[in-house]
Design a protein around this motif. Structure first.
Motif, mmCIF file in Angstrom:
data_model
loop_
_atom_site.group_PDB
_atom_site.id
_atom_site.type_symbol
_atom_site.label_atom_id
_atom_site.label_comp_id
_atom_site.label_asym_id
_atom_site.label_seq_id
_atom_site.Cartn_x
_atom_site.Cartn_y
_atom_site.Cartn_z
ATOM 1 N N ALA A 163 0.827 -1.199 0.000
ATOM 2 C CA ALA A 163 0.000 0.000 0.000
ATOM 3 C C ALA A 163 0.866 1.256 0.000
ATOM 4 O O ALA A 163 0.554 2.253 -0.674
ATOM 5 N N ARG A 181 0.981 4.192 -2.887
ATOM 6 C CA ARG A 181 0.780 5.619 -2.604
ATOM 7 C C ARG A 181 1.927 6.462 -3.139
ATOM 8 O O ARG A 181 1.713 7.561 -3.667
ATOM 9 N N ARG A 182 3.141 5.959 -2.981
ATOM 10 C CA ARG A 182 4.317 6.717 -3.414
ATOM 11 C C ARG A 182 4.465 6.743 -4.924
ATOM 12 O O ARG A 182 4.977 7.722 -5.483
ATOM 13 N N PRO A 191 1.883 6.079 -7.609
ATOM 14 C CA PRO A 191 0.587 5.771 -8.225
ATOM 15 C C PRO A 191 0.723 5.615 -9.733
ATOM 16 O O PRO A 191 1.545 6.268 -10.372
#
Length: 219
Positions: A83, A87-88, A90
């Motif tokens: 996850a 997030r880092r 995308p």
């Protein structure tokens, strides 16, 4: 740091090349953490080929313990690491897996509940059985993994009898790709008599990983 909960986190290292083509969430083996030279060299090799790599510590390693985490704890850490990477980075194709224990825990986590956004799993020496105890029991959960899987295995791997790993990957059909490294043991060390160096083996590994991830990402 990769957050595990509101009050817990583990150390992580994210190598990101310019314009990454994919990201590999790379879990360490049972006996050595994310700083091990093998882990670092694989990460650097992939980054040179355009693949970002997230290395991270399992909680037991972060705490300085030698006793690996239970599957439940390891699976939770893998989910949080995946996850975090999503997030880092995308919109970058995401892959997961790891060295030995880290790879097996990743496949167990995926089998229990799909890791969001992960397109495939890469096992750098899947530990099919304990040394001297040939068995395929540890692979039973792979039937539930509905993703492409790449198995990188050495012919001298004491934790994966070659005939058994061939049977295991063959039974998975098109989901599994097996790449055999001649003369390599579980640590991907090769003896001088094979006429190759460990550095050459690592280059073979990262070339194979990169090529496979690009094919899977392209669909």
């Amino acid at each position: 740091m990769v957050p595990l909960s509101e009050d817990a986190a583990v150390s992580a290292l994210l190598d990101v090349p310019d314009d990454p083509q994919a990201c590999y969430v790379f879990a360490h083996g049972a006996g050595a953490g994310m700083h091990h030279s093998f882990m670092a060299e694989i990460a650097r090799g992939l980054a040179r080929r355009g693949v970002a790599v997230l290395r991270y510590q399992f909680p037991y390693m972060e705490q300085g313990s030698k006793r690996p985490d239970s599957p439940k704890v390891a699976h939770a850490a893998i989910r949080q690491a995946a996850a975090f990477a999503a997030r880092r980075l995308p919109d970058v194709p995401l892959f997961a897996g790891g060295k030995s224990y880290g790879g097996r825990m990743s496949s167990q986590a995926q089998a229990a509940e799909p890791l969001p956004g992960v397109r495939g799993l890469v096992f750098v020496g899947f530990p099919l059985h304990a040394a001297g105890q040939p068995s395929t029991d540890r692979a039973a959960h792979l039937d539930a993994v509905q993703l492409p899987m790449l198995f990188l295995q050495g012919t001298r791997d004491a934790l994966a009898d070659l005939a058994l790993i061939r049977d295991t990957t063959g039974a998975l059909g098109e989901r599994a790709t097996l790449h055999v490294v001649e003369g390599a043991d579980h640590s991907f060390h090769v003896l001088a008599k094979f006429g190759r160096t460990d550095t050459q083996v690592r280059e073979e590994l990262v070339d194979t990983m990169h090529g496979w991830m690009m094919r899977v990402a392209a669909g």
